[in-house]
Enzyme design. Structure first.
Site, PDB file in Angstrom:
ATOM      1  CB  SER A 100      45.059  15.703  14.987  1.00 14.51           C
ATOM      2  OG  SER A 100      45.610  14.738  13.964  1.00 14.51           O
ATOM      3  CB  SER A 101      47.673  18.861  19.708  1.00 13.15           C
ATOM      4  OG  SER A 101      48.927  18.352  19.275  1.00 13.15           O
ATOM      5  CE1 TYR A 127      51.759   9.555   9.127  1.00 13.46           C
ATOM      6  CE2 TYR A 127      52.939  10.975   7.375  1.00 13.46           C
ATOM      7  CZ  TYR A 127      51.649  10.220   8.005  1.00 13.46           C
ATOM      8  OH  TYR A 127      50.469  10.559   7.357  1.00 13.46           O
ATOM      9  CB  ALA A 185      47.636  12.059  23.188  1.00 10.80           C
ATOM     10  N   GLY A 186      48.526  11.735  19.973  1.00  5.99           N
ATOM     11  CA  GLY A 186      48.030  11.146  18.647  1.00  5.99           C
ATOM     12  C   GLY A 186      46.485  11.406  18.216  1.00  5.99           C
ATOM     13  CG  ASP A 235      45.888  14.461  11.276  1.00 11.25           C
ATOM     14  OD1 ASP A 235      45.029  13.119  11.235  1.00 11.25           O
ATOM     15  OD2 ASP A 235      47.029  14.346  11.642  1.00 11.25           O
ATOM     16  CG  HIS A 289      50.392   5.028   8.342  1.00 13.04           C
ATOM     17  ND1 HIS A 289      51.223   5.674   8.221  1.00 13.04           N
ATOM     18  CD2 HIS A 289      50.005   4.909   9.781  1.00 13.04           C
ATOM     19  CE1 HIS A 289      52.041   5.915   9.347  1.00 13.04           C
ATOM     20  NE2 HIS A 289      50.879   5.518  10.340  1.00 13.04           N
ATOM     21  CB  THR A 290      43.798   4.254   4.475  1.00 15.68           C
ATOM     22  OG1 THR A 290      43.349   4.919   5.501  1.00 15.68           O
ATOM     23  CG2 THR A 290      44.044   2.720   4.802  1.00 15.68           C
TER      24      THR A 290
HETATM   25  C1  GLA Z   1      48.718  10.917  11.340  1.00 14.00           C
HETATM   26  C2  GLA Z   1      48.747  11.736  10.010  1.00 14.00           C
HETATM   27  C3  GLA Z   1      47.527  11.322   9.170  1.00 14.00           C
HETATM   28  C4  GLA Z   1      47.404   9.819   8.947  1.00 14.00           C
HETATM   29  C5  GLA Z   1      47.633   9.139  10.121  1.00 14.00           C
HETATM   30  C6  GLA Z   1      47.818   7.513  10.026  1.00 14.00           C
HETATM   31  O1  GLA Z   1      47.840  11.240  12.050  1.00 14.00           O
HETATM   32  O2  GLA Z   1      48.900  13.008  10.326  1.00 14.00           O
HETATM   33  O3  GLA Z   1      47.773  12.071   7.900  1.00 14.00           O
HETATM   34  O4  GLA Z   1      48.394   9.357   8.068  1.00 14.00           O
HETATM   35  O5  GLA Z   1      48.699   9.385  10.954  1.00 14.00           O
HETATM   36  O6  GLA Z   1      46.820   7.209   9.670  1.00 14.00           O
END
Ligand code: GLA
Length: 371
Positions: free
Chosen positions: A115-116, A210, A112-113, A161, A22-23
């Site tokens: 970034s699909s 988020y 799954a985190g 992403d 989240h940076t």
């Molecule tokens: C998701 C968001 C990104 C980023 C991450 C956390 O993947 O799409 O922009 O903020 O969470 O680091």
């Protein structure tokens, strides 16, 4: 691209957020890499009045169409919003998008985190630009796709992403600076790889958590009177503790710590000290759990199992959180045993089946031959 047939094919990978949680929307730093898996988009100009979007998948083969002469409209919760948003903003950039069929295939697990959604956006944009013989600089393309996600889909994500999906380089980690929106590449020292282990609980950024975290971070920056949390220090935060809600304090603490841990990891890469790198990842997870509260019971279980498995040097939740996956740094020689151990212990502890997949960093988005 083949100009006579007016077709183009692109591939855009998913990504792993290695550290820097989240940076990105706090104008801070992240280490990331692209995956070998992702989304392919094959676009073909057709004789029609419509633009067709097809998604081939075992789970939800779908077709969607809309008139090529109208402005795309979002449908709440639909995957089509990702390509539609890209089409809308490419047109705003002056790109003419003719009636066409865009066929998507993906070998990336959704939710799954990994970034699909960014992979769909980048694959769409790369293929449509190629169809019209146009180009955009990589970060402009990333920003356009983020705009689709922010304004069309309605998720206030940062640039991580999209930037990683475009700029990834095989064997390397990207050190991204989200103020200058530039990056540097660092080779991953030989003998190491990353295990990605889905928790089995889907992560969805469309949820409100988020955006809520983002608002809390901006609130902290406002109280601290800095442009973004990237500019904040622990001592300034301590000094202002009584001027902000305790929860906002903890969110800021996580972000300040994450930026420091990214710097520790860059130093570790320069010194070839992957034990220190792994320790920073582990500290990142603890900070997510305690201060940013974007972990879950399943992610915590998976994290604990991973860090106590031989051959693993560190682990953390990856991506937005609230579900999704854990990423672990492992010694390549021990990774296959570690992967089996982690999946077995996770099943014993939670009853959830998972697979720990080994990855080394792969290349970013590219065009593919159309035949
Ligand atoms: C998701 C968001 C990104 C980023 C991450 C956390 O993947 O799409 O922009 O903020 O969470 O680091």
């Amino acid at each position: 691209m083949n100009t006579s047939r007016r077709t183009a094919k692109s591939f855009a990978p998913g990504r792993i957020e290695i550290i820097g949680n989240h940076t990105d929307y706090n104008q801070g730093f992240v280490l990331s890499c692209a995956l070998p898996q992702g989304v392919e988009a094959f676009v073909e100009q057709i004789e029609s009045d419509n633009i067709f979007l097809n998604f081939t998948s075992d789970l939800a083969p779908e077709e969607f169409s809309f008139s090529a002469f109208t402005e795309p409209q979002a449908t709440p919760g639909a995957w089509t919003n990702y390509p539609l948003g890209v089409i809308k903003y490419l047109r705003e950039e002056g790109l003419e998008i003719p009636p066409c069929r865009i066929q998507f295939t993906s070998n990336l697990p959704a939710g799954a985190g990994l970034s699909s959604s960014a992979a769909i956006e980048i694959a769409t944009a790369t293929a449509l630009l190629a169809l019209s013989g146009t180009n955009l600089p990589p970060m402009d393309l990333a920003r356009l796709c983020r705009r689709a996600e922010n304004e069309f889909v309605g998720v206030n994500c940062g640039l991580l992403d999209q930037a990683t999906s475009i700029c990834g380089k095989a064997g390397h980690l990207l050190h991204l600076d989200f103020r200058s929106e530039t990056y540097e590449l660092y080779p991953l020292p030989p003998g190491h790889l990353f295990l990605v282990i889905p928790s089995g609980m889907k992560h969805s950024l469309v949820g409100g958590e988020y955006n809520e975290r983002r608002t809390q971070c901006y609130e902290a920056a406002r109280v601290l009177n800095v442009r973004a949390l990237r500019d904040a220090t622990f001592s300034a935060l301590e000094a202002a503790a009584d001027q902000m809600p305790e929860m906002v304090f903890r969110r800021a603490r996580h972000i300040i710590g994450e930026n420091q841990r990214v710097a520790e990891c860059v130093a570790a890469l320069q010194n070839n000290d992957m034990v220190a790198f792994g320790q920073a990842m582990t500290n990142s997870h603890q900070s997510s759990r305690l201060y940013f509260e974007n972990s879950t019971e399943e992610l915590d279980n998976l994290f604990e199992i991973a860090v106590s498995t031989p051959g693993v040097l560190g682990a953390r939740l990856t991506g937005g959180g609230f579900g999704g996956a854990v990423v672990a740094l492992a010694k390549a020689s021990k990774a296959s045993d570690a992967a089996k151990t982690i999946a077995t212990r996770y099943l014993q502890r939670t009853g959830i089946h998972t697979t720990a997949t080994p990855y080394v960093p792969a290349d970013g988005a590219r065009l593919l031959p159309t035949h």
